[in-house]
Write an enzyme that holds these catalytic residues in place. Structure first.
Site, PDB file in Angstrom:
ATOM      1  N   ASN A  18       2.025  -4.931   3.541  1.00 41.44           N
ATOM      2  CA  ASN A  18       1.313  -4.052   2.183  1.00 41.44           C
ATOM      3  C   ASN A  18       2.175  -2.988   1.943  1.00 41.44           C
ATOM      4  O   ASN A  18       2.528  -2.098   2.688  1.00 41.44           O
ATOM      5  CB  ASN A  18      -0.190  -3.431   3.286  1.00 41.44           C
ATOM      6  CG  ASN A  18      -0.912  -2.509   1.987  1.00 41.44           C
ATOM      7  OD1 ASN A  18      -0.699  -2.613   1.032  1.00 41.44           O
ATOM      8  ND2 ASN A  18      -1.685  -1.755   2.772  1.00 41.44           N
ATOM      9  N   LYS A  20       1.351  -1.118  -0.394  1.00 39.54           N
ATOM     10  CA  LYS A  20       0.603  -0.027  -1.239  1.00 39.54           C
ATOM     11  C   LYS A  20       1.280   0.429  -2.492  1.00 39.54           C
ATOM     12  O   LYS A  20       1.250  -0.422  -3.108  1.00 39.54           O
ATOM     13  CB  LYS A  20       0.814   1.127  -0.338  1.00 39.54           C
ATOM     14  CG  LYS A  20       0.163   0.934   1.305  1.00 39.54           C
ATOM     15  CD  LYS A  20      -0.145   2.002   2.089  1.00 39.54           C
ATOM     16  CE  LYS A  20      -0.507   1.592   3.534  1.00 39.54           C
ATOM     17  NZ  LYS A  20      -0.655   2.740   4.426  1.00 39.54           N
ATOM     18  N   SER A 234       1.749   1.981  11.919  1.00 38.80           N
ATOM     19  CA  SER A 234       3.082   2.497  12.498  1.00 38.80           C
ATOM     20  C   SER A 234       3.693   1.272  13.264  1.00 38.80           C
ATOM     21  O   SER A 234       4.413   1.391  14.080  1.00 38.80           O
ATOM     22  CB  SER A 234       2.921   3.716  13.285  1.00 38.80           C
ATOM     23  OG  SER A 234       2.542   4.785  12.596  1.00 38.80           O
TER      24      SER A 234
END
Length: 274
Positions: A18, A20, A234
């Site tokens: 991802n 973002k 994370s």
């Protein structure tokens, strides 16, 4: 190979990037995809499904990189319109039909950042998933608790409530000809407090939560027992191997670490070996 030709092996592990709202330029996207495809050993993709989710602006650039590259990689979008599956007067939105036309196979729904910053509730998420399914997009449905909920031992209650979306969809599937929900749905568990913070639950906590999610899905419908459940939050090259050893973790949703080809390759390799 076109991104639309991508076919996943649902028995394999999953590693989904991802990105973002990153990176800033198409040039960087091209360089990242080139580096990734050069570093990935060919046999890695035989045992691990790899999917990348760029921003809308970079879907075409990423698709072209996949098409002209040598690796079997899937293409995902980070969002889609809830109001309509095809087209309409919805400024700034992107429909499921447009994503499918852009050779997208997967779409993220329910990410905590969408829930937090755009106030997306269950009704909105259910409609987004319906619109995704209307165009044969596989949904990566994100769930997870906040720091406060975690500290108050509310994690299971929060996840159970969020999975009511799946329960409603399962009921709809039972009354339609849309096919098996389990073959069109991936769950991504991302504790909100672990996203981008460097914090991560203990491996025992990750394992226990994934067992809980699997049990909850199975209670909704027995066919959902095989739904892939990914961990996110994370995830890095230095903890991927340990996460990969959890029996009920079927892969990972990777944020920042996926923006570095070397780091992302190491994560993929950790899940290709399980």
């Amino acid at each position: 190979m076109k991104a639309s030709d991508y076919v996943a092996n649902w028995q394999n592990s999953w590693v989904i990037a991802n990105w973002k709202m990153n990176p800033s330029t198409q040039l960087t996207v091209t360089a990242l995809m080139t580096d990734l495809q050069q570093q990935l050993p060919a046999d890695t993709l035989q045992s691990c499904n790899v999917v990348v989710a760029p921003s809308f602006m970079h879907l075409s650039t990423t698709q072209q990189a996949i098409q002209h590259g040598s690796c079997n990689i899937g293409l995902a979008a980070q969002n889609l319109c809830a109001q309509h599956a095809d087209k309409g007067a919805f400024t700034g939105e992107v429909s499921g039909a447009q994503l499918k036309d852009a050779q997208v196979n997967y779409v993220l729904v329910g990410h905590s950042e969408r829930r937090q910053y755009f106030n997306e509730n269950d009704a909105c998420l259910i409609q987004k998933i319906r619109n995704a399914f209307a165009h044969d997009l596989t949904v990566v449905f994100c769930i997870g608790e906040t720091q406060a909920q975690y500290e108050q031992n509310q994690t299971q209650d929060v996840l159970a409530a969020q999975l009511m979306v799946v329960k409603q969809l399962a009921a709809e599937f039972a009354n339609t000809q849309l096919g098996n929900l389990a073959s069109r749905l991936i769950i991504a568990y991302e504790p909100v407090w672990a996203i981008g913070t460097g914090k991560i639950p203990t491996i025992e906590e990750v394992q226990n939560i994934h067992v809980f999610i699997n049990t909850t899905l199975t209670d909704i419908d027995a066919s959902l027992a095989t739904t892939p459940i990914l961990y996110g939050g994370s995830v890095k090259a230095d903890n991927a191997a340990e996460i990969a050893q959890c029996p009920n973790v079927n892969g990972v949703l990777v944020g920042g670490a996926s923006l570095d080809a070397t780091s992302f390759t190491q994560i993929i390799q950790a899940f290709a070996q399980i």
